[in-house]
Every structure is written in structure tokens, then in C-alpha cells.
Write an enzyme that holds these catalytic residues in place. Structure first.
Site, PDB file in Angstrom:
ATOM      1  N   HIS A   1      -9.485   4.879  -0.230  1.00  0.00           N
ATOM      2  CA  HIS A   1      -8.463   4.871   0.622  1.00  0.00           C
ATOM      3  C   HIS A   1      -8.938   5.732   1.585  1.00  0.00           C
ATOM      4  O   HIS A   1     -10.663   6.434   1.276  1.00  0.00           O
ATOM      5  CB  HIS A   1      -7.489   5.965   0.292  1.00  0.00           C
ATOM      6  CG  HIS A   1      -6.079   4.875  -0.241  1.00  0.00           C
ATOM      7  ND1 HIS A   1      -5.137   4.528   0.662  1.00  0.00           N
ATOM      8  CD2 HIS A   1      -6.535   4.203  -1.345  1.00  0.00           C
ATOM      9  CE1 HIS A   1      -4.818   3.128  -1.389  1.00  0.00           C
ATOM     10  NE2 HIS A   1      -5.412   3.572  -2.041  1.00  0.00           N
TER      11      HIS A   1
ATOM     12  N   ASP B   1       0.713  -1.553   0.281  1.00  0.00           N
ATOM     13  CA  ASP B   1       0.024   0.104  -0.494  1.00  0.00           C
ATOM     14  C   ASP B   1       0.216   1.517   0.036  1.00  0.00           C
ATOM     15  O   ASP B   1       1.704   1.574   0.816  1.00  0.00           O
ATOM     16  CB  ASP B   1      -1.102  -0.296   0.877  1.00  0.00           C
ATOM     17  CG  ASP B   1      -1.647   1.061   1.609  1.00  0.00           C
ATOM     18  OD1 ASP B   1      -2.449   1.166   0.096  1.00  0.00           O
ATOM     19  OD2 ASP B   1      -2.285   1.727   2.161  1.00  0.00           O
TER      20      ASP B   1
END
Ligand code: G3H
Ligand code: ZN
Length: 287
Positions: A213, A81
Site C-alpha cells: 500500500h 480497498d
């Protein structure tokens, strides 16, 4: 043949559900996330940032993903990530991560496209899925993004940039900035997502799976609205960190003689598992 993460994203796109990415930096968290997926018979994406994976170890994360996959038979995917450097993403790809996220959001659009393209070329050769990002996602509501809960328009993903980015890079997923931010707003009041912007982006990028996100603290109606408009992956980190650390503190403080990790780690693990279950239900419309 086992389904790939792309198969699940496609299903999510067609059937309007999202797959959760849950970040971890410790095996107790990793097991709790997988356990939640198993209880609900749901795929999960395990996420590690550069920092989390440097602490855990890239190869260790892959090895333990394999162990958990084998033992549970569940679709468990590992994502690197917010990779900021191509070199680091290469290491994650070579170690055996299923997916990588190149975060070039601080670069110019041209530079972001250029490096993302290279990542895609390298990753696709090895069958690894790539998430790109356009627009600037802030770190909490009061800093980059918002002043008095007003979203700064300039930081949001521009639909035409998203369209160009997707066409030129060949990414498999796209993270967007639609008023989302990492962390939880300090006042406790979380701002709403700009679903109008999401709708415009989706119209430009067609079937491209979109990623949200900064899922922590996002109002639940906004999450449902975003999924209805094409969000198929939602990342959660801060709420998990708060849950794990909060329960650990409470457990240790309640019994100063408890020095046994396999005992004092149980409450934070159970609380984390319940949180992940709650999020999976929300993301998949399960009651
Ligand atoms: O990439 C990770 C996520 O975007 C986490 O965001 O800490 O607000 O849950 P969050
Ligand atoms: Zn993020």
C-alpha cells in the site's frame, strides 16, 4: 476461460512483476486507468475505498467495470480497498466486486483474524478474492510512522504475526507494513522501505501474494526491490489525485471560458493515463 485475478497474482509471484491497483472516484479517472492498461496490454485493478465507492456507487462501479471489460476485452478487476466494516464489504461482494480488502489493522491481531475469517468465508462462497492486512500503515511519513524519517519498528508487520494470520484466515493476499505509508511525505523526501523486514515476512508466508500500500512517492529502486522479494500488487492513489486535480486546475485557470466538461476533462485524463502507464512499466519491468 478468462483469467481471474488470482491467476494474474500467481503469474506475478512466479515471474516477479506486480499488478497496479489504481484508485478512482470518478468515471473520467476510471476510463483513463483502463485506457493505460489497454495501451500496455496489461491487467489493471481498479480500487475504491469506502469513501470513493460511496460517492461513485458500488453498483455503478460494477456496471461500468462490466461495460469497460466488454468494450476493451481487457482483464479489469474491481477491489473494495480498506474496507473497515464487514457489512460494507458484504455490500461490495453482493454488488459484484472481484476482490475486497478488509483492513483490520487498527484491531488486535485476534480480532483482526476473527473478522477477516468471516469475510473470507462470505467472499469465497461467491468467488470473491480477499486481501487481509497485518501491521499498521501510516497516513503520511511525519505522523504515525516516522519521526525524522526513522521507521517505528512497532508498526511494522511482524513476520510471525503474518504467518499466523495467513494460516488462520485463509486470505488470498496479504498487505504488509514495511515502512510504506499513504500519501507523499510533505518534505518531498520519501523514506526507504524496509526490504529486510519484507524478506523475513516472505520467508514465513511462502507463496502468499504480498501487497504494498501507499505506493505514491515510494523510491523506484525500493519498488523494484520489493517486487523482487514477493510484492505482487501495488496500490497508487495520492499521485493520481494530485495529477488529476493539478491538471484540472491548470486547464480551467488557463481558459476561464472553457465550461465544457468533455473538453476540460481531457488534459487531466491524459495526464492520469500517462501516470498509470508509467507505473505499469515500472511494476512490470517494461522499458
Ligand atoms: O490503498 C490505497 C493505497 O495504499 C494508496 O496509497 O495514496 O500513497 O498512493 P497512496
Ligand atoms: Zn492503502
Amino acid at each position: 476461460m478468462a483469467k481471474t485475478i488470482k491467476d494474474y497474482l500467481k503469474k506475478g509471484e512466479a515471474e516477479k512483476f506486480a499488478i497496479g491497483q489504481f484508485n478512482f472516484s470518478d468515471f473520467a479517472q476510471m476510463k483513463a486507468i483502463v485506457q493505460a492498461g489497454q495501451v500496455l496490454n496489461s491487467p489493471v485493478i481498479l480500487g475504491t475505498s469506502e469513501g470513493e465507492s460511496a460517492f461513485f456507487g458500488l453498483e455503478e462501479a460494477v456496471a461500468l467495470r462490466n461495460v469497460l471489460r466488454k468494450r476493451t476485452g481487457m482483464p479489469i478487476f474491481l477491489n473494495l480497498d480498506h474496507g473497515k466494516s464487514f457489512e460494507y464489504l458484504k455490500k461490495a461482494i453482493d454488488a459484484g466486486y472481484d476482490m475486497v480488502h478488509f483492513d483490520g489493522s487498527k484491531l488486535s491481531l485476534e480480532e483482526n483474524i476473527k473478522i477477516t475469517k468471516e469475510v473470507v468465508k462470505y467472499a469465497h462462497k461467491k468467488g470473491v478474492t480477499v486481501e487481509g492486512e497485518v501491521g499498521k500503515i501510516g497516513n503520511d511519513a511525519s505522523r504515525l510512522y516516522l519521526e525524522k524519517f526513522e521507521i517505528i519498528e512497532e508498526n511494522l508487520t511482524k513476520p510471525e504475526d503474518a504467518e499466523r494470520f495467513v494460516k488462520e484466515t485463509g486470505v488470498d493476499l496479504l498487505a504488509v507494513s514495511i515502512g510504506n505509508f499513504h500519501g507523499i511525505e510533505i518534505s518531498g523526501i520519501d523514506p526507504n522501505l524496509r526490504l529486510d523486514v519484507l524478506k523475513n515476512i516472505k520467508e514465513k508466508v511462502g507463496k502468499m501474494p504480498l501487497v504494498l500500500h501507499g505506493g505514491s512517492g515510494t523510491p523506484e529502486d525500493d519498488i523494484r526491490g520489493a517486487i523482487a522479494l514477493g510484492i505482487v500488487k501495488i496500490n497508487i492513489n495520492t499521485e493520481l489525485r494530485l495529477t488529476f486535480s493539478g491538471n484540472l486546475r491548470k486547464t480551467l485557470a488557463a481558459d476561464l471560458e472553457n465550461i465544457v466538461p468533455y473538453k476540460y476533462l481531457v488534459p487531466p485524463m491524459e495526464a492520469s493515463e500517462h501516470l498509470v502507464e508509467y507505473k505499469i512499466r515500472l511494476f512490470t519491468n517494461l522499458k
